[in-house]
Motif scaffolding. Structure first.
Motif, PDB file in Angstrom:
ATOM      1  N   VAL A 185      -6.540   2.620  -3.484  1.00 38.97           N
ATOM      2  CA  VAL A 185      -7.194   1.781  -2.474  1.00 38.97           C
ATOM      3  C   VAL A 185      -6.564   0.395  -2.441  1.00 38.97           C
ATOM      4  CG1 VAL A 185      -9.364   0.584  -1.944  1.00 38.97           C
ATOM      5  CG2 VAL A 185      -9.380   3.022  -2.453  1.00 38.97           C
ATOM      6  N   ALA A 205      -3.113   0.523  -0.814  1.00 36.84           N
ATOM      7  CA  ALA A 205      -3.209   0.715   0.634  1.00 36.84           C
ATOM      8  C   ALA A 205      -3.597  -0.584   1.340  1.00 36.84           C
ATOM      9  CB  ALA A 205      -4.226   1.809   0.940  1.00 36.84           C
ATOM     10  N   VAL A 258      -7.361  10.742  -0.067  1.00 36.11           N
ATOM     11  CA  VAL A 258      -6.969   9.336   0.080  1.00 36.11           C
ATOM     12  C   VAL A 258      -5.557   9.122  -0.454  1.00 36.11           C
ATOM     13  CG1 VAL A 258      -7.493   6.967  -0.614  1.00 36.11           C
ATOM     14  CG2 VAL A 258      -9.332   8.518   0.004  1.00 36.11           C
ATOM     15  N   THR A 316      -2.450   7.806   1.713  1.00 35.32           N
ATOM     16  CA  THR A 316      -1.832   6.551   1.280  1.00 35.32           C
ATOM     17  C   THR A 316      -0.341   6.727   1.048  1.00 35.32           C
ATOM     18  OG1 THR A 316      -3.902   5.812   0.264  1.00 35.32           O
ATOM     19  CG2 THR A 316      -1.878   4.736  -0.470  1.00 35.32           C
ATOM     20  N   SER A 334      -5.442   1.588   5.905  1.00 36.11           N
ATOM     21  CA  SER A 334      -6.747   0.925   5.900  1.00 36.11           C
ATOM     22  C   SER A 334      -7.869   1.910   6.165  1.00 36.11           C
ATOM     23  CB  SER A 334      -6.779  -0.184   6.958  1.00 36.11           C
ATOM     24  OG  SER A 334      -5.808  -1.149   6.692  1.00 36.11           O
ATOM     25  N   ALA A 341      -8.537   3.919   2.900  1.00 41.29           N
ATOM     26  CA  ALA A 341      -9.134   3.086   1.855  1.00 41.29           C
ATOM     27  C   ALA A 341     -10.555   2.684   2.211  1.00 41.29           C
ATOM     28  CB  ALA A 341      -8.269   1.839   1.629  1.00 41.29           C
ATOM     29  N   THR A 387      -7.622  -4.810  -7.630  1.00 43.68           N
ATOM     30  CA  THR A 387      -8.713  -3.874  -7.387  1.00 43.68           C
ATOM     31  C   THR A 387      -9.178  -3.204  -8.670  1.00 43.68           C
ATOM     32  OG1 THR A 387      -7.754  -3.447  -5.199  1.00 43.68           O
ATOM     33  CG2 THR A 387      -9.458  -1.940  -5.955  1.00 43.68           C
TER      34      THR A 387
END
Length: 353
Positions: A88, A91, A217, A221, A267, A270, A311
């Motif tokens: 995430v 990304a 995801v 990504t 986006s 994520a 993150t």
């Protein structure tokens, strides 16, 4: 006809370092960030309301015992959650770097294309109208809503005309207001449990995300990162404006189209998985730009590493600051990134795009 010399300031020389020594420094910097990220990932696996020793964590990886609750926690919750934080962050950092180059706006972040708002409407509708409760299921709705919203802004921006950067920002802001209003209408006219589920997503959280969320995801990504990295040289010219891009032999419409696709994929994936997480896509590219200069060949890899590090650190700290509960990664990123970004702006002159 004599050629007029173009003066180059000392700052420009520092912003565009060249040679093998500069390349070695940048590679060394990436390796250092990679090692720091690995350390944060290890911390993210062992830390939490229920701390797990490193030896037990290693045993859970190499000699998994399904009867051991610590092994189950590590394998099925902590590891996929930490890996998802990396994905995430990468990304969002990449999407932010692309948007800042395209719009030539230093405050641009992934929410500028209405992606967060599109995902919010879709997830609110999925919970209220379809009765979706599983994280993996409403992630699909969020991704669809984010993609439709991003595509809508892209079309409203009318990229075939001059001034596309300004129109994209205005179209994104306008569509965001409309979509968030629709999401509020859905929530106000729904039951309390709908609001509770949506609130958990809207603050930005990785809690309860397992491999079922990680795999799709990750796939999206990787696709988005491949598109973004292939556009590194094109983004250097796009940051100069459409006219100069054409003069240098570039195709602004193609660059915008491919970049918009990368931003929507990155986006959207994520945001659908973790909720709207701010400051990562804004802060990471600026930190990377201070280290590498404006060239996207190096700026993108640094933005990926810095955003992933931020993150993972925010998610890990959010699990230990308020035991036995936890603070969502979206809130922790804002708490960490906000003061840090203000200090960064005060101490350094942010590079002009």
């Amino acid at each position: 006809m004599s050629r007029q010399a173009v003066p180059i300031s000392p700052e420009a020389g520092r912003a565009f370092p060249s040679g093998r020594a500069a390349a070695r420094r940048r590679v060394a910097g990436l390796l250092a960030l990679g090692l720091l990220l690995l350390g944060c990932m290890l911390f993210g696996v062992v830390a939490g309301a229920r701390p797990i020793p490193i030896a037990t964590t290693w045993q859970a990886i190499v000699h998994f015992d399904p009867a051991n609750s610590d092994h189950l926690l590590v394998r099925h919750l902590r590891i996929p959650r930490t890996l998802l934080a990396v994905v995430v962050g990468a990304a969002l950092g990449t999407a932010g770097a692309i948007l800042q180059a395209l719009t030539r706006n230093p405050l641009a972040d992934p929410g500028i294309l209405g992606i967060n708002a599109g995902a919010a409407v879709a997830i609110a509708a999925a919970i209220a109208l379809v009765g979706v409760t599983d994280v993996t299921a409403y992630m699909a709705f969020g991704l669809l809503g984010a993609a439709l919203a991003g595509a809508g802004v892209y079309l409203l921006g009318n990229l075939s005309r001059n001034g596309a950067e300004v129109r994209i920002v205005l179209a994104g802001a306008a569509l965001t207001v409309v979509l968030l209003s629709l999401a509020q209408i859905v929530l106000v006219n729904s039951d309390e449990h709908v609001f509770d589920q949506f609130r958990h997503w809207s603050v930005g959280s990785l809690q309860g995300r397992g491999y079922g969320v990680l795999y799709p995801v990750l796939a999206l990504t990787v696709l988005g990162l491949a598109i973004a990295l292939s556009l590194a040289k094109a983004l250097d010219t796009a940051a100069l404006g459409a006219d100069l891009t054409k003069a240098l032999g570039g195709n602004p419409l193609r660059i915008w189209g491919m970049s918009a696709l990368a931003v929507i994929v990155l986006s959207g994936a994520a945001t659908a998985a973790a909720g709207p997480i701010g400051f990562v896509g804004l802060t990471a590219p600026h930190i990377a730009r201070l280290i590498t200069g404006p060239g996207h060949r190096w700026l993108l890899p640094y933005a990926i590493a810095i955003a992933a590090l931020l993150t993972v650190a925010a998610d890990a700290l959010g699990r230990i600051v308020a035991p036995p509960g936890e603070v969502g990664v979206g809130i922790m990123v804002a708490l960490m990134g906000g003061p840090f970004f203000i200090a960064l702006v005060r101490r350094h002159r942010i590079s002009k795009l």
